[in-house]
Design a protein around this motif. Structure first.
Motif, short mmCIF file in Angstrom:
data_model
loop_
_atom_site.label_atom_id
_atom_site.label_comp_id
_atom_site.label_asym_id
_atom_site.label_seq_id
_atom_site.Cartn_x
_atom_site.Cartn_y
_atom_site.Cartn_z
N PHE A 395 28.10 -8.72 36.43
CA PHE A 395 28.91 -8.01 37.42
C PHE A 395 28.15 -6.93 38.19
N ILE A 396 26.96 -6.53 37.72
CA ILE A 396 26.16 -5.55 38.46
C ILE A 396 24.97 -6.26 39.08
N PRO A 397 24.81 -6.23 40.40
CA PRO A 397 23.67 -6.90 41.03
C PRO A 397 22.34 -6.31 40.54
N PRO A 398 21.32 -7.14 40.38
CA PRO A 398 20.02 -6.65 39.90
C PRO A 398 19.45 -5.51 40.74
N GLU A 399 19.67 -5.56 42.05
CA GLU A 399 19.08 -4.52 42.90
C GLU A 399 19.66 -3.14 42.61
#
Length: 445
Positions: A395-399
């Motif tokens: 749910f948290i983008p890698p960037e």
């Protein structure tokens, strides 16, 4: 009533620098999990085979999750509940689940911290006793009350003193332990200890239970899935290199755990004791060591004093997780949150404390403390850690995580997301295969 962001801003002022943050987090991670739990887990699970499984679990799986949790806490700048609320709308439920796990673990952790205080007092008064004599009365209960109240007083006022204590504690503790390992190397049990650690029964690595214990210990000692790392990550200084900080903490805790094993087992074998003594191993062994040692009064006093401080630092960290969540979620002042959490701890911890008194409270013939440790400190925190990592990675983008890692390298980002996203699938396959084999009458090795 104070607002959530005011509490967070005040909390994040605690760590003055990256070294201070590392020392404080190391003091939180290095405690009873290393000095008390690791040796007895090694003793009960075959020595060298367990150490191999533990190190593999730590390096391949647990370290990336550790870095992920610290980074997530740094990103959210909130308590455990607030951090998971920002991940997903159902995350608040999981956040409170983590707080409840920490509550269960800290409740008996404070009891054992009380034992270390009691042993430090006994050593200082030249009245050091083996565990059976120490628990003949209600020492477990009184010392549990004492350390819980002491922790509440410190957390209600100012915990910046923990930084100074942490910086002094870790080097002195390691020096004392190295000295005891050198002393242990001259005992008759040294050769047997080398065999116990280095003669690995590789067939045991096919035992699923061994891996479950190894992963449980790795998750336990690095505080994965317990809210510690997320909470401490929210206090992190701006310029901290998160992977480097986590590597230092993991390396420190592993070194202390191995030193504890090499410190205790030579005496265990020299005294003709069994390594499978269980949760009482350190408290049964070390008093007998200091009794026969030249200068044992001074060494014993120093050792158990440091043992207490290490355990107490970890207890403060566990309480901090709960206090941060309660204060932030219910808009309470720090003093009110401390009072509420302390009351809950006194109620819950009493059951574990009374299991080592003449009342001998137990569940199915096993001390309450041991049952809670086996359940909350094993499969439950593995489940919690894996589920939390999966939520972060799906749910948290890698960037977004990349912005708080403190490094431009994609190496740790790749490892975190590989482990976090696909470990739940691997575990599910393992559970299904194990269940299927059991149904057809085949028990995995």
């Amino acid at each position: 009533m104070r607002k959530r962001h005011e509490f967070i801003e005040e909390s994040r002022k605690q760590w003055s620098s990256e070294p201070a943050f590392v020392a404080s987090m190391a003091a939180a991670a290095v405690g009873l999990g290393n000095l008390w739990r690791f040796p007895y887990m090694v003793g009960e699970n075959g020595g060298g085979a367990f150490v191999v499984a533990y190190l593999l679990a730590l390096i391949v799986v647990v370290l990336p999750i550790m870095i992920l949790e610290v980074s997530a806490g740094r990103l959210s700048k909130g308590s455990t509940v607030q951090t998971y609320r920002q991940v997903n709308r159902f995350g608040v439920v999981y956040g409170w689940f983590v707080v409840l796990i920490t509550m269960a673990i800290t409740s008996y952790y404070l009891v054992i911290t009380g034992w270390t205080l009691g042993y430090a007092v006994d050593a200082a008064t030249d009245n050091l006793r083996v565990f059976g004599d120490f628990t003949e009365g209600y020492n477990s209960l009184w010392y549990f009350f004492a350390v819980t109240v002491l922790a509440a007083i410190i957390l209600a006022k100012d915990v910046t003193a923990i930084e100074l204590m942490s910086k002094i504690l870790m080097p002195v503790l390691i020096i004392v332990m190295i000295g005891l390992v050198i002393f242990a190397s001259r005992t008759p049990g040294w050769e047997q200890t080398k065999d116990f650690f280095f003669q690995v029964d590789w067939s045991r690595l096919a035992d699923g239970k061994l891996w479950a214990f190894a992963f449980g210990q790795a998750f336990y000692t690095l505080a994965i899935g317990q809210g510690y790392l997320v909470t401490y990550g929210s206090f992190i200084p701006r310029q901290t290199h998160v992977p480097r900080a986590c590597l230092i903490v993991a390396g420190t805790e592993t070194s202390v755990a191995l030193l504890a094993g090499w410190m205790i087992f030579p005496f265990v074998f020299s005294l003709g004791m069994e390594p499978t003594e269980g949760s009482q191993l350190a408290f049964v062994t070390m008093p007998r060591v200091f009794e026969d040692m030249a200068g044992g009064y001074w060494v014993g006093t120093l050792f158990f004093s440091l043992f207490f401080m290490a355990a107490f630092s970890s207890s403060l960290a566990g309480l901090k997780v709960m206090i941060a969540a309660v204060a932030e979620e219910f808009r309470l002042s720090n003093g009110k949150a401390v009072s509420l959490v302390t009351l809950v701890m006194l109620v819950l911890g009493t059951a574990s404390a009374l299991s080592f008194t003449p009342l001998e409270w137990n569940i199915a013939g096993e001390p309450v403390l041991d049952v809670i440790d086996r359940v909350a400190g094993g499969n439950v925190i593995i489940f919690s850690g894996v589920l939390g990592a999966a939520m972060f990675c799906w749910f948290i983008p890698p960037e977004k995580i990349r912005t708080v890692l403190g490094t431009q390298s994609r190496w740790w980002e790749w490892r975190m997301y590989l482990v976090g996203r696909y470990l739940p699938l691997v575990m599910l396959i393992w559970i299904v295969v194990t269940y299927a084999l059991n149904q057809v009458g085949i028990t995995p090795a």
